[in-house]
Design a protein around this motif. Structure first.
Motif, PDB file in Angstrom:
ATOM      1  N   ARG A 416       0.854  -1.193   0.000  1.00 58.02           N
ATOM      2  CA  ARG A 416       0.000   0.000   0.000  1.00 58.02           C
ATOM      3  C   ARG A 416       0.884   1.234   0.000  1.00 58.02           C
ATOM      4  NH1 ARG A 416      -2.788  -3.690   3.250  1.00 58.02           N
ATOM      5  NH2 ARG A 416      -4.798  -4.232   2.305  1.00 58.02           N
ATOM      6  N   ALA A 417       0.645   2.141  -0.930  1.00 52.50           N
ATOM      7  CA  ALA A 417       1.480   3.330  -1.088  1.00 52.50           C
ATOM      8  C   ALA A 417       0.601   4.574  -1.098  1.00 52.50           C
ATOM      9  CB  ALA A 417       2.287   3.239  -2.378  1.00 52.50           C
ATOM     10  N   PRO A 418       0.580   5.296   0.007  1.00 53.29           N
ATOM     11  CA  PRO A 418      -0.232   6.507   0.031  1.00 53.29           C
ATOM     12  C   PRO A 418       0.321   7.614  -0.851  1.00 53.29           C
ATOM     13  CG  PRO A 418       1.035   6.281   2.060  1.00 53.29           C
ATOM     14  CD  PRO A 418       1.215   5.021   1.301  1.00 53.29           C
ATOM     15  N   GLY A 419       1.612   7.555  -1.194  1.00 55.84           N
ATOM     16  CA  GLY A 419       2.200   8.556  -2.061  1.00 55.84           C
ATOM     17  C   GLY A 419       2.223   8.087  -3.501  1.00 55.84           C
ATOM     18  N   ALA A 420       3.009   8.788  -4.333  1.00 56.23           N
ATOM     19  CA  ALA A 420       3.161   8.404  -5.730  1.00 56.23           C
ATOM     20  C   ALA A 420       3.912   7.092  -5.815  1.00 56.23           C
ATOM     21  CB  ALA A 420       3.907   9.501  -6.493  1.00 56.23           C
ATOM     22  N   ALA A 421       3.349   6.138  -6.537  1.00 58.93           N
ATOM     23  CA  ALA A 421       3.905   4.789  -6.548  1.00 58.93           C
ATOM     24  C   ALA A 421       5.103   4.672  -7.485  1.00 58.93           C
ATOM     25  CB  ALA A 421       2.831   3.797  -6.974  1.00 58.93           C
ATOM     26  N   ASN A 422       6.086   3.837  -7.084  1.00 58.88           N
ATOM     27  CA  ASN A 422       7.211   3.500  -7.948  1.00 58.88           C
ATOM     28  C   ASN A 422       6.762   2.553  -9.051  1.00 58.88           C
ATOM     29  OD1 ASN A 422       8.956   4.945  -6.377  1.00 58.88           O
ATOM     30  ND2 ASN A 422       9.734   3.182  -5.249  1.00 58.88           N
ATOM     31  N   GLY A 423       7.543   2.469 -10.108  1.00 57.05           N
ATOM     32  CA  GLY A 423       7.340   1.450 -11.115  1.00 57.05           C
ATOM     33  C   GLY A 423       8.180   0.230 -10.817  1.00 57.05           C
ATOM     34  N   ILE A 424       8.026  -0.816 -11.632  1.00 58.89           N
ATOM     35  CA  ILE A 424       8.741  -2.064 -11.372  1.00 58.89           C
ATOM     36  C   ILE A 424      10.250  -1.882 -11.517  1.00 58.89           C
ATOM     37  CG2 ILE A 424       8.590  -2.901 -13.752  1.00 58.89           C
ATOM     38  CD1 ILE A 424       8.353  -4.938 -10.447  1.00 58.89           C
ATOM     39  N   ALA A 425      10.676  -0.958 -12.374  1.00 62.80           N
ATOM     40  CA  ALA A 425      12.113  -0.709 -12.520  1.00 62.80           C
ATOM     41  C   ALA A 425      12.705  -0.218 -11.204  1.00 62.80           C
ATOM     42  CB  ALA A 425      12.371   0.306 -13.626  1.00 62.80           C
ATOM     43  N   HIS A 466      11.512   4.853   0.275  1.00 63.39           N
ATOM     44  CA  HIS A 466      10.481   4.041  -0.390  1.00 63.39           C
ATOM     45  C   HIS A 466       9.288   3.716   0.510  1.00 63.39           C
ATOM     46  CE1 HIS A 466      12.893   3.213  -4.014  1.00 63.39           C
ATOM     47  NE2 HIS A 466      13.930   3.178  -3.196  1.00 63.39           N
ATOM     48  N   ARG A 467       9.315   4.185   1.744  1.00 63.19           N
ATOM     49  CA  ARG A 467       8.294   3.794   2.713  1.00 63.19           C
ATOM     50  C   ARG A 467       6.881   4.046   2.213  1.00 63.19           C
ATOM     51  NH1 ARG A 467       5.272   1.536   5.131  1.00 63.19           N
ATOM     52  NH2 ARG A 467       4.897   1.363   7.372  1.00 63.19           N
ATOM     53  N   HIS A 468       6.674   5.129   1.492  1.00 59.05           N
ATOM     54  CA  HIS A 468       5.325   5.486   1.062  1.00 59.05           C
ATOM     55  C   HIS A 468       5.151   5.433  -0.450  1.00 59.05           C
ATOM     56  CE1 HIS A 468       4.359   6.552   5.143  1.00 59.05           C
ATOM     57  NE2 HIS A 468       5.371   7.405   5.191  1.00 59.05           N
ATOM     58  N   SER A 469       6.081   4.757  -1.134  1.00 61.80           N
ATOM     59  CA  SER A 469       5.965   4.749  -2.596  1.00 61.80           C
ATOM     60  C   SER A 469       6.219   3.394  -3.240  1.00 61.80           C
ATOM     61  CB  SER A 469       6.935   5.771  -3.208  1.00 61.80           C
ATOM     62  OG  SER A 469       8.271   5.460  -2.876  1.00 61.80           O
ATOM     63  N   LEU A 470       6.688   2.398  -2.480  1.00 62.97           N
ATOM     64  CA  LEU A 470       6.992   1.099  -3.073  1.00 62.97           C
ATOM     65  C   LEU A 470       5.698   0.339  -3.351  1.00 62.97           C
ATOM     66  CD1 LEU A 470       9.276  -0.895  -3.854  1.00 62.97           C
ATOM     67  CD2 LEU A 470       9.027  -1.886  -1.574  1.00 62.97           C
ATOM     68  N   LEU A 471       5.424   0.081  -4.610  1.00 63.13           N
ATOM     69  CA  LEU A 471       4.152  -0.541  -4.992  1.00 63.13           C
ATOM     70  C   LEU A 471       4.261  -1.110  -6.387  1.00 63.13           C
ATOM     71  CD1 LEU A 471       1.118  -0.882  -4.089  1.00 63.13           C
ATOM     72  CD2 LEU A 471       0.655   1.166  -5.429  1.00 63.13           C
ATOM     73  N   GLY A 472       3.773  -2.337  -6.580  1.00 62.55           N
ATOM     74  CA  GLY A 472       3.716  -2.924  -7.903  1.00 62.55           C
ATOM     75  C   GLY A 472       2.344  -2.724  -8.530  1.00 62.55           C
ATOM     76  N   GLY A 473       2.261  -2.856  -9.849  1.00 60.33           N
ATOM     77  CA  GLY A 473       0.995  -2.668 -10.540  1.00 60.33           C
ATOM     78  C   GLY A 473       0.299  -3.986 -10.833  1.00 60.33           C
ATOM     79  N   SER A 474       0.926  -4.849 -11.659  1.00 60.85           N
ATOM     80  CA  SER A 474       0.341  -6.136 -12.019  1.00 60.85           C
ATOM     81  C   SER A 474       0.539  -7.136 -10.889  1.00 60.85           C
ATOM     82  CB  SER A 474       1.003  -6.662 -13.290  1.00 60.85           C
ATOM     83  OG  SER A 474       2.362  -6.981 -13.027  1.00 60.85           O
ATOM     84  N   VAL A 475      -0.026  -8.338 -11.073  1.00 57.62           N
ATOM     85  CA  VAL A 475       0.147  -9.400 -10.080  1.00 57.62           C
ATOM     86  C   VAL A 475       1.632  -9.672  -9.848  1.00 57.62           C
ATOM     87  CG1 VAL A 475      -0.153 -11.866  -9.681  1.00 57.62           C
ATOM     88  CG2 VAL A 475      -2.082 -10.504 -10.454  1.00 57.62           C
ATOM     89  N   ARG A 476       2.370  -9.894 -10.915  1.00 55.90           N
ATOM     90  CA  ARG A 476       3.796 -10.193 -10.790  1.00 55.90           C
ATOM     91  C   ARG A 476       4.535  -9.048 -10.098  1.00 55.90           C
ATOM     92  NH1 ARG A 476       6.910 -13.825 -13.316  1.00 55.90           N
ATOM     93  NH2 ARG A 476       5.212 -14.347 -14.727  1.00 55.90           N
ATOM     94  N   GLU A 477       4.193  -7.823 -10.433  1.00 54.76           N
ATOM     95  CA  GLU A 477       4.883  -6.676  -9.854  1.00 54.76           C
ATOM     96  C   GLU A 477       4.563  -6.504  -8.375  1.00 54.76           C
ATOM     97  OE1 GLU A 477       3.756  -3.445 -12.325  1.00 54.76           O
ATOM     98  OE2 GLU A 477       5.007  -4.065 -14.018  1.00 54.76           O
ATOM     99  N   VAL A 478       3.316  -6.770  -7.992  1.00 54.39           N
ATOM    100  CA  VAL A 478       2.951  -6.669  -6.582  1.00 54.39           C
ATOM    101  C   VAL A 478       3.729  -7.691  -5.767  1.00 54.39           C
ATOM    102  CG1 VAL A 478       1.075  -7.071  -4.928  1.00 54.39           C
ATOM    103  CG2 VAL A 478       0.683  -5.653  -6.930  1.00 54.39           C
ATOM    104  N   VAL A 479       3.854  -8.914  -6.283  1.00 56.29           N
ATOM    105  CA  VAL A 479       4.612  -9.942  -5.570  1.00 56.29           C
ATOM    106  C   VAL A 479       6.076  -9.525  -5.457  1.00 56.29           C
ATOM    107  CG1 VAL A 479       5.399 -12.335  -5.628  1.00 56.29           C
ATOM    108  CG2 VAL A 479       3.033 -11.783  -6.229  1.00 56.29           C
ATOM    109  N   GLU A 480       6.661  -9.014  -6.525  1.00 51.70           N
ATOM    110  CA  GLU A 480       8.051  -8.562  -6.484  1.00 51.70           C
ATOM    111  C   GLU A 480       8.235  -7.434  -5.486  1.00 51.70           C
ATOM    112  OE1 GLU A 480      10.769  -8.001  -9.729  1.00 51.70           O
ATOM    113  OE2 GLU A 480       9.378  -8.996 -11.109  1.00 51.70           O
ATOM    114  N   ALA A 481       7.310  -6.500  -5.467  1.00 51.63           N
ATOM    115  CA  ALA A 481       7.421  -5.374  -4.540  1.00 51.63           C
ATOM    116  C   ALA A 481       7.366  -5.855  -3.095  1.00 51.63           C
ATOM    117  CB  ALA A 481       6.310  -4.364  -4.815  1.00 51.63           C
ATOM    118  N   ARG A 482       6.484  -6.789  -2.828  1.00 48.61           N
ATOM    119  CA  ARG A 482       6.343  -7.291  -1.460  1.00 48.61           C
ATOM    120  C   ARG A 482       7.565  -8.100  -1.043  1.00 48.61           C
ATOM    121  NH1 ARG A 482       4.469  -5.773   3.109  1.00 48.61           N
ATOM    122  NH2 ARG A 482       2.934  -7.107   4.119  1.00 48.61           N
ATOM    123  N   GLU A 483       8.093  -8.922  -1.942  1.00 45.42           N
ATOM    124  CA  GLU A 483       9.315  -9.654  -1.632  1.00 45.42           C
ATOM    125  C   GLU A 483      10.477  -8.703  -1.373  1.00 45.42           C
ATOM    126  OE1 GLU A 483       8.682 -13.877  -4.040  1.00 45.42           O
ATOM    127  OE2 GLU A 483       9.814 -12.257  -4.976  1.00 45.42           O
TER     128      GLU A 483
END
Length: 549
Positions: A416-425, A466-483
């Protein structure tokens, strides 16, 4: 934006799949499978969620692992089992608890035998190196396929390719989890009377065999819920591997001679050679080994261990005659010992939350030294047995009412990212930055107070950034972000604890203090995310001798 529901309250249409069960097990390798079966035997309905496929998931699936156990009436054998790693434990093991584990593992072995399990399929004679035959020797593919079949026969619902992303809680009691399915690309939520974490340790995506999905998820989930970690400083373990291979099978290095880059013989062999191998690589640019001290059975047994010997066959190397170059791959908490604090029934500090296997602390088995092989497999089975039974009892009692109440998701960083979210890169750049502080041998085999402080400054900076911006978009990206969130949190916990232990003991090697300090024969606990709190507690008083000599 992420497809994953950003509201923390769970209910209504926030997830695509909603299930309810008595016990939810997160993680489907050896520990998770056995915990699920134990809970089912205790009368609970069970759902098991695994980020991969139950039957090929986890470290055991890529290996062959034998669990140690006692045998009633054979005290000479039992003494050897208990004391096999006593000296290396550096005074932090607990023979009384270890004896309970090994006794339980024997009973589990008998139960597996009754179920039709073959400890050594296709290999007559049991233990290839002599001694008591093992009831609990696990050929990875065969063993996990056997356990998957047993789970389905017992009525356990399996969620394959379904990584959990967060725990759910109601009034401070854990009451389920939520995640995603990689194949359907939908989210799921399971409300449960109790949850068992069996997610394994954390190898920080080092590339070591079977560890790619073992990223410390359970540590993150537990701490987000309020649980504590202990002994995470004992994580400086690297697997010795043929250079260019992912295989860290270690049994045969006790029959090796090691050399530095100049051809000089190193003083140690076996896993005790890790510091010497690291020093040789750092000082002479290379290290080598030849497996030239084994008995006549060693070459035959090694060639039957496919995941070990295929590399040499493809490279045209005879490891019993040729010197082959070595590498070191970080294995961290997979073969280290630190993890979640649990009691004798697998309960964490948080009501409704249980844990088993490599995600938990294992110092009682092997102290400050690595827990792999016999002790590790024994703990996976025994802790899974105890956690399964205890979780079933909790689900039938306090958990039964709680799972009907509204629940909230506990997931934060990476979800969950209350700020502007990062991309997968940016997520992958962050992962590489964390690995750069943990994986290099010059930082983590031989630690220094200044080096750890510098790493912590960088890691804390990454957390704040990254505390308020780390976030994935797709399923794969969300899993990567959480890992990646779990890797970042795990690195900060390791170095916070390690800076408090101003001595060298077991898998914690500190350059400024190269000797053990008798005054620090205690436990270091860590908790918290944004603000990490560190405390120390003395070891409980235990008998020095648990069995007759």
């Amino acid at each position: 934006m992420s497809f994953y529901p950003q509201q923390q309250e769970v209910g209504g249409d926030s997830h695509n799949l909603h299930l309810s069960t008595d016990v939810l097990v997160i993680g489907g390798s050896l520990t998770g499978c056995w915990a699920a079966l134990a809970a089912r035997r205790a009368g609970a309905s069970v759902v098991l969620a695994e980020k991969g496929y139950v039957g090929t998931a986890g470290v055991v699936a890529a290996a062959t692992a034998g669990g140690a156990h006692t045998v009633p009436g054979k005290e000479e054998h039992n003494h050897k089992v208990l004391h096999g790693r006593r000296e290396a434990a550096a005074g932090l093991d607990d023979l009384g608890l270890a004896r309970m584990v090994y006794d339980e593992t024997y009973r589990i072995g008998l139960r597996l035998k009754e179920m039709g399990f073959e400890p050594n399929p296709g290999r007559p004679g049991g233990n290839p190196f002599g001694g008591e035959p093992r009831l609990t020797s696990f050929n990875g593919p065969y063993s996990l396929h056997f356990l998957r079949t047993a789970l389905l026969k017992a009525g356990v619902r399996i969620l394959d390719h379904s990584p959990a992303l967060e725990l759910l809680a109601s009034d401070g009691i854990v009451t389920g989890a939520a995640g995603v399915n990689r194949q359907s690309e939908e989210s799921w939520a399971v409300r449960a009377g109790a949850v068992i974490l069996a997610t394994g340790g954390n190898a920080f995506r080092s590339g070591a065999m079977g560890t790619n999905g073992v990223t410390g998820d359970g540590h993150l989930f537990g701490v987000e819920a309020g649980a504590r970690l202990v002994a995470v400083e004992f994580s400086g373990h690297y697997g010795i591997t043929p250079a260019g291979s992912q295989t860290t099978k270690g049994f045969w290095y006790g029959s090796a001679t090691f050399y530095d880059g100049a051809g000089r013989e190193l003083p140690e062999n076996g896993w005790g050679a890790v510091p010497d191998v690291a020093r040789a690589v750092m000082e002479t640019g290379a290290a080598y080994a030849t497996i030239n001290r084994g008995n006549a059975e060693m070459p035959r047994f090694a060639r039957r261990t496919a995941n070990l010997f295929q590399f040499f066959e493809r490279a045209g190397i005879d490891p019993f005659k040729d010197k082959f170059p070595l590498g070191l791959l970080y294995e961290g908490h997979v073969r280290g010992v630190g993890g979640l604090v649990v009691d004798g029934e697998g309960a964490t500090d948080v009501p409704g939350l249980y844990a088993a296997g490599d995600v938990t602390d294992r110092t009682h088995m092997t102290g400050a030294q690595m827990s792999g092989a016999g002790p590790a497999v024994a703990w996976c089975l025994a802790s899974g047995e105890w956690a399964g039974a205890a979780a079933a009892a909790f689900a039938a009692g306090p958990g039964a009412a709680v799972r009907q109440r509204p629940a909230v998701g506990l997931g934060g960083l990476g979800l969950r990212a209350p700020g502007a979210a990062n991309g997968i890169a940016q997520v992958r750049e962050l992962r590489a930055a964390v690995q750069a502080e943990i994986l290099p041998i010059e930082k983590n085999v031989f630690r220094s107070l200044g080096g750890m402080q510098a790493s912590l400054q960088r890691l804390d900076g990454l957390w704040g950034q990254h505390r308020h911006s780390l976030l994935g978009g797709s399923v794969r990206e969300v899993v990567e972000a959480r890992e990646t969130a779990a890797l970042l949190a795990g690195a900060r916990w390791i170095y916070r604890a390690a800076r408090q232990r101003t001595e060298t003991r077991g898998l914690h090697r500190l350059q400024e203090h190269p000797q053990a300090d008798p005054a620090q024969r205690d436990r270091i606990l860590v908790e918290g995310l944004d603000e990490i709190r560190v405390s120390r507690e003395p070891l409980r008083a235990v008998a020095e001798e648990a069995v007759p000599a």
